[in-house]
Each structure stands twice: as structure tokens, then as C-alpha cells.
Scaffold this motif. Structure first.
Motif, PDB file in Angstrom:
ATOM      1  N   GLU A  16      29.890  26.961   1.320  1.00 41.19           N
ATOM      2  CA  GLU A  16      31.636  27.291   1.252  1.00 41.19           C
ATOM      3  C   GLU A  16      32.453  26.950   0.194  1.00 41.19           C
ATOM      4  O   GLU A  16      33.144  27.626  -0.232  1.00 41.19           O
ATOM      5  CB  GLU A  16      32.218  26.550   2.434  1.00 41.19           C
ATOM      6  CG  GLU A  16      31.674  27.316   3.839  1.00 41.19           C
ATOM      7  CD  GLU A  16      32.333  26.549   4.964  1.00 41.19           C
ATOM      8  OE1 GLU A  16      33.142  25.770   4.940  1.00 41.19           O
ATOM      9  OE2 GLU A  16      31.699  26.906   6.106  1.00 41.19           O
ATOM     10  N   VAL A  17      32.139  25.770  -0.272  1.00 44.23           N
ATOM     11  CA  VAL A  17      32.792  25.251  -1.524  1.00 44.23           C
ATOM     12  C   VAL A  17      32.446  26.289  -2.814  1.00 44.23           C
ATOM     13  O   VAL A  17      33.523  26.479  -3.691  1.00 44.23           O
ATOM     14  CB  VAL A  17      32.256  23.861  -2.118  1.00 44.23           C
ATOM     15  CG1 VAL A  17      32.725  23.453  -3.188  1.00 44.23           C
ATOM     16  CG2 VAL A  17      32.841  22.772  -0.995  1.00 44.23           C
ATOM     17  N   LEU A  18      31.358  26.615  -2.936  1.00 39.21           N
ATOM     18  CA  LEU A  18      31.003  27.520  -4.168  1.00 39.21           C
ATOM     19  C   LEU A  18      31.709  28.970  -3.909  1.00 39.21           C
ATOM     20  O   LEU A  18      32.066  29.679  -4.941  1.00 39.21           O
ATOM     21  CB  LEU A  18      29.585  27.507  -4.145  1.00 39.21           C
ATOM     22  CG  LEU A  18      28.852  26.339  -4.674  1.00 39.21           C
ATOM     23  CD1 LEU A  18      27.187  26.758  -4.370  1.00 39.21           C
ATOM     24  CD2 LEU A  18      29.181  26.094  -6.183  1.00 39.21           C
ATOM     25  N   GLY A  19      31.698  29.387  -2.658  1.00 42.54           N
ATOM     26  CA  GLY A  19      32.185  30.548  -2.316  1.00 42.54           C
ATOM     27  C   GLY A  19      31.423  31.584  -3.236  1.00 42.54           C
ATOM     28  O   GLY A  19      30.101  31.463  -3.241  1.00 42.54           O
ATOM     29  N   SER A  20      32.012  32.979  -3.626  1.00 49.89           N
ATOM     30  CA  SER A  20      31.217  34.005  -4.306  1.00 49.89           C
ATOM     31  C   SER A  20      30.870  33.488  -5.584  1.00 49.89           C
ATOM     32  O   SER A  20      29.897  34.223  -6.337  1.00 49.89           O
ATOM     33  CB  SER A  20      32.236  35.192  -4.529  1.00 49.89           C
ATOM     34  OG  SER A  20      33.341  34.915  -5.147  1.00 49.89           O
ATOM     35  N   PHE A  21      31.187  32.295  -6.104  1.00 49.24           N
ATOM     36  CA  PHE A  21      30.747  31.993  -7.363  1.00 49.24           C
ATOM     37  C   PHE A  21      29.370  31.691  -7.345  1.00 49.24           C
ATOM     38  O   PHE A  21      28.493  31.851  -8.148  1.00 49.24           O
ATOM     39  CB  PHE A  21      31.466  30.706  -7.898  1.00 49.24           C
ATOM     40  CG  PHE A  21      31.034  30.311  -9.359  1.00 49.24           C
ATOM     41  CD1 PHE A  21      31.431  31.004 -10.213  1.00 49.24           C
ATOM     42  CD2 PHE A  21      30.527  28.996  -9.552  1.00 49.24           C
ATOM     43  CE1 PHE A  21      31.279  30.747 -11.786  1.00 49.24           C
ATOM     44  CE2 PHE A  21      30.036  28.704 -10.805  1.00 49.24           C
ATOM     45  CZ  PHE A  21      30.469  29.330 -11.826  1.00 49.24           C
ATOM     46  N   ARG A  22      28.665  31.312  -6.276  1.00 50.07           N
ATOM     47  CA  ARG A  22      27.267  31.184  -6.026  1.00 50.07           C
ATOM     48  C   ARG A  22      26.465  32.209  -6.545  1.00 50.07           C
ATOM     49  O   ARG A  22      25.491  32.568  -7.013  1.00 50.07           O
ATOM     50  CB  ARG A  22      26.985  30.790  -4.685  1.00 50.07           C
ATOM     51  CG  ARG A  22      25.631  30.307  -4.535  1.00 50.07           C
ATOM     52  CD  ARG A  22      25.601  29.765  -2.783  1.00 50.07           C
ATOM     53  NE  ARG A  22      25.778  30.717  -2.009  1.00 50.07           N
ATOM     54  CZ  ARG A  22      25.058  30.821  -1.094  1.00 50.07           C
ATOM     55  NH1 ARG A  22      23.937  30.198  -0.700  1.00 50.07           N
ATOM     56  NH2 ARG A  22      25.650  31.965   0.147  1.00 50.07           N
ATOM     57  N   TYR A  23      27.002  33.505  -6.107  1.00 47.86           N
ATOM     58  CA  TYR A  23      26.339  34.811  -6.486  1.00 47.86           C
ATOM     59  C   TYR A  23      26.594  35.236  -7.980  1.00 47.86           C
ATOM     60  O   TYR A  23      25.626  35.914  -8.442  1.00 47.86           O
ATOM     61  CB  TYR A  23      26.997  36.096  -5.502  1.00 47.86           C
ATOM     62  CG  TYR A  23      26.768  35.662  -4.203  1.00 47.86           C
ATOM     63  CD1 TYR A  23      25.583  35.799  -3.475  1.00 47.86           C
ATOM     64  CD2 TYR A  23      27.816  35.115  -3.239  1.00 47.86           C
ATOM     65  CE1 TYR A  23      25.365  35.433  -2.389  1.00 47.86           C
ATOM     66  CE2 TYR A  23      27.762  35.126  -2.029  1.00 47.86           C
ATOM     67  CZ  TYR A  23      26.576  35.163  -1.544  1.00 47.86           C
ATOM     68  OH  TYR A  23      26.264  35.060  -0.214  1.00 47.86           O
ATOM     69  N   VAL A  24      27.504  34.715  -8.606  1.00 50.63           N
ATOM     70  CA  VAL A  24      27.692  34.700 -10.005  1.00 50.63           C
ATOM     71  C   VAL A  24      26.313  34.029 -10.429  1.00 50.63           C
ATOM     72  O   VAL A  24      25.556  34.696 -11.521  1.00 50.63           O
ATOM     73  CB  VAL A  24      28.903  34.347 -10.554  1.00 50.63           C
ATOM     74  CG1 VAL A  24      28.895  34.359 -11.934  1.00 50.63           C
ATOM     75  CG2 VAL A  24      29.996  35.343 -10.049  1.00 50.63           C
ATOM     76  N   TYR A  25      26.363  32.753 -10.422  1.00 49.24           N
ATOM     77  CA  TYR A  25      25.042  31.976 -10.660  1.00 49.24           C
ATOM     78  C   TYR A  25      23.699  32.618 -10.298  1.00 49.24           C
ATOM     79  O   TYR A  25      23.037  32.878 -11.365  1.00 49.24           O
ATOM     80  CB  TYR A  25      25.263  30.343 -10.048  1.00 49.24           C
ATOM     81  CG  TYR A  25      23.819  29.909 -10.534  1.00 49.24           C
ATOM     82  CD1 TYR A  25      23.794  29.190 -11.504  1.00 49.24           C
ATOM     83  CD2 TYR A  25      22.934  29.612  -9.421  1.00 49.24           C
ATOM     84  CE1 TYR A  25      22.636  28.628 -11.732  1.00 49.24           C
ATOM     85  CE2 TYR A  25      21.751  29.115  -9.584  1.00 49.24           C
ATOM     86  CZ  TYR A  25      21.602  28.442 -11.009  1.00 49.24           C
ATOM     87  OH  TYR A  25      20.410  27.703 -11.247  1.00 49.24           O
ATOM     88  N   TYR A  26      23.350  33.209  -9.261  1.00 50.22           N
ATOM     89  CA  TYR A  26      22.212  33.837  -8.893  1.00 50.22           C
ATOM     90  C   TYR A  26      22.027  35.052  -9.589  1.00 50.22           C
ATOM     91  O   TYR A  26      20.884  35.215  -9.917  1.00 50.22           O
ATOM     92  CB  TYR A  26      22.152  34.087  -7.326  1.00 50.22           C
ATOM     93  CG  TYR A  26      22.130  32.642  -6.640  1.00 50.22           C
ATOM     94  CD1 TYR A  26      20.836  31.934  -6.862  1.00 50.22           C
ATOM     95  CD2 TYR A  26      22.860  32.555  -5.385  1.00 50.22           C
ATOM     96  CE1 TYR A  26      20.939  30.634  -6.093  1.00 50.22           C
ATOM     97  CE2 TYR A  26      22.837  31.585  -4.626  1.00 50.22           C
ATOM     98  CZ  TYR A  26      21.736  30.511  -4.991  1.00 50.22           C
ATOM     99  OH  TYR A  26      21.638  29.286  -4.202  1.00 50.22           O
ATOM    100  N   PHE A  27      23.143  35.859  -9.769  1.00 49.03           N
ATOM    101  CA  PHE A  27      23.086  37.024 -10.834  1.00 49.03           C
ATOM    102  C   PHE A  27      22.411  36.621 -12.090  1.00 49.03           C
ATOM    103  O   PHE A  27      21.425  37.175 -12.855  1.00 49.03           O
ATOM    104  CB  PHE A  27      24.245  37.623 -11.017  1.00 49.03           C
ATOM    105  CG  PHE A  27      24.133  38.836 -11.840  1.00 49.03           C
ATOM    106  CD1 PHE A  27      23.536  40.095 -11.427  1.00 49.03           C
ATOM    107  CD2 PHE A  27      24.624  38.873 -12.967  1.00 49.03           C
ATOM    108  CE1 PHE A  27      23.370  41.168 -12.300  1.00 49.03           C
ATOM    109  CE2 PHE A  27      24.516  40.006 -13.954  1.00 49.03           C
ATOM    110  CZ  PHE A  27      23.942  41.093 -13.501  1.00 49.03           C
ATOM    111  N   ILE A  28      23.026  35.655 -12.816  1.00 48.90           N
ATOM    112  CA  ILE A  28      22.700  35.229 -14.062  1.00 48.90           C
ATOM    113  C   ILE A  28      21.467  34.601 -13.996  1.00 48.90           C
ATOM    114  O   ILE A  28      20.590  35.158 -14.990  1.00 48.90           O
ATOM    115  CB  ILE A  28      23.869  34.249 -14.815  1.00 48.90           C
ATOM    116  CG1 ILE A  28      25.160  34.766 -14.909  1.00 48.90           C
ATOM    117  CG2 ILE A  28      23.186  33.413 -15.811  1.00 48.90           C
ATOM    118  CD1 ILE A  28      26.139  33.886 -15.453  1.00 48.90           C
TER     119      ILE A  28
END
Length: 194
Positions: free
Chosen positions: A121-133
């Protein structure tokens, strides 16, 4: 005719290395010497070193392209050999680190080895940015192996027309892999446990 012989000579090696390297990395990535009972220290000092090597690789690639555009073939050749050596050094250190250290999870703020719902929850959608990269970095790092080898062999065979043509594909992919390697490290570094 001799140039074709050089290319033919290396074709099987290129194919073999393009398969063997990713398979070996995948297999060794799953091997943890400490969990297997070996008394080895985690090589926790390696990630910033191999991230720096990725950054150096990116810079060397840019300088190599500048060198050839300025007509300096000798400097270009030297810099490309340095870039290949850097990539090999990265690979060895990356595998060594993962064979001696526990897996690090992006967002694991309490460093317990589990990505909990509250951490997600803290990461929010930023987690998906990381996973994409991360995903594109890994996928393209596999694809870059045969591209680099083919590009290098074309130069070795002095087939510079074909070398230039494939280098236009190889360069941006290799640069992306090197740069995203740095970004992946920067993004995950707060979550290293050791």
C-alpha cells in the motif's frame, strides 16, 4: 570469402553463449550457498559496485559511439572491448551476490523477506513502475547477448556495413540495459537487509 569464414566460425559460439549464459544465470540465481550449508559471507558490498559498473558501461557506450562518429576507429574498438569487459564483470558479480545473499524484495521496508500488504500500500502504483523497469531490463539483458556478439563478430570480420546496421539496434538496447541496471539498484537499495 575469408570474412564469411570468420562469421561462420563464430555463429555456433554465438548461439551457444546466447543460450548458455541466460540458462546458467537463471540456474545460479536459484542457488544460495548459505542455504545449502556452506559457510560463506554474503557479498553485500557488491550491488553498489555492479550498479556503478552498469553506469560506467553506459558512459563507455556513449563515448564509443562518439568516437566512431568522429572517425576514431581505434578508440571505438578499445571502448567497445571495455564495455564488453564491464558487462562480463557485472554478470560475475551479480551472480556471486545472489549466490551468497538472500533475495531482496522491492518495498520490504521492515526487511523481513516478505512484502506485506501494508508495504504494498505504501508503494502504491510506483511498485508497477519498478516491476516494468526490472522486467524490461531482464528481458533485454537476455536479448542483448546475441546482439553484442553478432555486432562484435561483424566488426571482427571487417563487415563494417553490416556491423553498422546491427549496431544501430544493439546500441540503444545495450544502453537501456546498462542505464536501467543503475535505476533498478537505486530503487531497490533501501531494501537490502545486509
Amino acid at each position: 570469402m575469408e570474412n564469411n569464414t570468420i562469421e561462420t566460425k563464430y555463429n555456433k559460439l554465438i548461439i551457444a553463449l546466447s543460450v548458455i549464459i541466460p540458462v546458467a544465470v537463471a540456474v545460479l540465481f536459484g542457488v544460495n550457498l548459505r542455504k545449502m550449508g556452506f559457510d560463506v559471507e554474503p557479498l553485500s558490498f557488491l550491488p553498489p559496485i555492479y550498479a556503478t559498473i552498469n553506469g560506467i558501461t553506459a558512459a563507455v557506450l556513449v563515448f564509443a559511439v562518439m568516437a566512431i562518429k568522429n572517425g576514431n576507429r581505434q578508440l571505438h574498438e578499445l571502448l567497445m572491448k571495455v564495455a564488453i569487459a564491464c558487462s562480463l564483470a557485472f554478470l560475475v558479480m551479480y551472480v556471486a551476490y545472489h549466490m551468497t545473499s538472500d533475495t531482496t524484495y522491492f518495498g520490504d521496508a521492515n526487511l523481513n523477506g516478505v512484502l506485506e500488504e501494508s508495504e504494498k500500500e505504501v508503494l502504491g502504483s510506483f511498485r508497477y513502475v519498478y516491476y516494468f523497469i526490472l522486467f524490461t531490463h531482464i528481458l533485454l539483458s537476455i536479448a542483448i547477448i546475441p546482439l553484442v556478439l553478432i555486432t562484435y563478430v561483424k566488426a571482427l570480420a571487417q563487415r563494417f556495413d553490416k556491423h553498422k546496421k546491427i549496431a544501430k539496434i544493439t546500441f540503444p538496447i545495450w544502453l537501456y540495459v546498462a542505464v536501467t541496471g543503475v535505476f533498478v539498484y537505486i530503487m531497490i537499495s533501501p531494501y537490502y537487509a545486509n
